[in-house]
Design a protein around this motif. Structure first.
Motif, PDB file in Angstrom:
ATOM      1  N   GLN A   1       0.822  -1.205   0.000  1.00  0.00           N
ATOM      2  CA  GLN A   1       0.000   0.000   0.000  1.00  0.00           C
ATOM      3  C   GLN A   1       0.867   1.272   0.000  1.00  0.00           C
ATOM      4  O   GLN A   1       0.503   2.280  -0.598  1.00  0.00           O
ATOM      5  CB  GLN A   1      -0.923  -0.016   1.213  1.00  0.00           C
ATOM      6  CG  GLN A   1      -2.079   0.940   1.122  1.00  0.00           C
ATOM      7  CD  GLN A   1      -3.079   0.701   2.247  1.00  0.00           C
ATOM      8  OE1 GLN A   1      -2.698   0.377   3.375  1.00  0.00           O
ATOM      9  NE2 GLN A   1      -4.346   0.874   1.931  1.00  0.00           N
ATOM     10  N   GLN A   2       2.011   1.205   0.636  1.00  0.00           N
ATOM     11  CA  GLN A   2       2.902   2.373   0.728  1.00  0.00           C
ATOM     12  C   GLN A   2       3.889   2.480  -0.439  1.00  0.00           C
ATOM     13  O   GLN A   2       4.429   3.559  -0.704  1.00  0.00           O
ATOM     14  CB  GLN A   2       3.693   2.317   2.036  1.00  0.00           C
ATOM     15  CG  GLN A   2       2.838   2.469   3.265  1.00  0.00           C
ATOM     16  CD  GLN A   2       3.669   2.295   4.531  1.00  0.00           C
ATOM     17  OE1 GLN A   2       4.854   2.610   4.550  1.00  0.00           O
ATOM     18  NE2 GLN A   2       3.042   1.795   5.577  1.00  0.00           N
ATOM     19  N   ALA A   3       4.116   1.384  -1.129  1.00  0.00           N
ATOM     20  CA  ALA A   3       5.134   1.358  -2.184  1.00  0.00           C
ATOM     21  C   ALA A   3       4.718   2.195  -3.401  1.00  0.00           C
ATOM     22  O   ALA A   3       3.555   2.187  -3.805  1.00  0.00           O
ATOM     23  CB  ALA A   3       5.397  -0.078  -2.615  1.00  0.00           C
ATOM     24  N   THR A   4       5.674   2.925  -3.947  1.00  0.00           N
ATOM     25  CA  THR A   4       5.470   3.695  -5.179  1.00  0.00           C
ATOM     26  C   THR A   4       6.650   3.437  -6.106  1.00  0.00           C
ATOM     27  O   THR A   4       7.763   3.154  -5.649  1.00  0.00           O
ATOM     28  CB  THR A   4       5.371   5.212  -4.895  1.00  0.00           C
ATOM     29  OG1 THR A   4       6.583   5.641  -4.275  1.00  0.00           O
ATOM     30  CG2 THR A   4       4.187   5.535  -3.999  1.00  0.00           C
ATOM     31  N   PRO A   5       6.429   3.542  -7.416  1.00  0.00           N
ATOM     32  CA  PRO A   5       7.531   3.335  -8.362  1.00  0.00           C
ATOM     33  C   PRO A   5       8.581   4.445  -8.231  1.00  0.00           C
ATOM     34  O   PRO A   5       8.253   5.586  -7.932  1.00  0.00           O
ATOM     35  CB  PRO A   5       6.864   3.414  -9.736  1.00  0.00           C
ATOM     36  CG  PRO A   5       5.409   3.299  -9.492  1.00  0.00           C
ATOM     37  CD  PRO A   5       5.158   3.773  -8.103  1.00  0.00           C
TER      38      PRO A   5
END
Length: 171
Positions: A9-13
């Motif tokens: 949920q917290q991960a972004t590219p």
């Protein structure tokens, strides 16, 4: 400890923004003026104390050109396309032999796929490559490559650390 759902949920590219000067004429003018300033500085000998150094006008012109170069820099924001999309992109552009990871058209495809601002097609990237020199093309490709392959999160900044220390904010 965080669950994988929390992590996902917290991960972004990964993203990176790189600035490229799109005015090659200005870069050429800066090089010419730099060479002229070096020659004048090397050759000049005043005939009297009141004589003004001829490099002064050249340096002022060079400063103006450098400001124009800054204004002619365009920001390109690149974003990681994801594991599957990146793998598919590499597979679609195989090298011509075992010594090449990818084909010569891969840089255009990678930039078109990963540049989120401005958004570009491969044809538009190709048209851009016809205007930029190889150094600027490399800068764009290196940034696109890095968002897909670099594991370095935050490089150490000596300048930032020194500034914070000088301001008394580094502990």
């Amino acid at each position: 400890m965080a669950s994988i759902e929390d992590i996902l949920q917290q991960a972004t590219p990964r993203e990176r923004t790189v600035k490229v000067c799109i005015r090659g004429d200005l870069a050429g003018e800066a090089e010419r003026l730099t060479d002229e300033l070096a020659k004048v500085s090397e050759d000049w000998e005043p005939s009297d104390l009141a004589e003004t150094h001829p490099g002064r006008a050249i340096a002022a012109e060079l400063k103006s050109v450098r400001e124009q170069i800054k204004s002619a820099e365009v920001a390109f924001t690149l974003r990681y396309v994801g594991d599957k999309a990146y793998s598919d992109l590499l597979a679609a552009h195989p090298g011509d032999n075992d010594n090449e990871l990818f084909s010569s058209d891969f840089p255009k495809a990678l930039l078109a796929a990963s540049c989120v601002d401005p958004v570009m097609t491969e044809e538009q990237v190709g048209a851009l490559f016809e205007k930029l020199n190889q150094g600027e093309i490399k800068r764009l490709f290196d940034a696109a490559w890095d968002v897909h392959n670099s594991s370095e999160i935050v490089p150490f900044s000596l300048a930032a650390s020194a500034l914070l220390a000088a301001l008394g904010e580094e502990k």
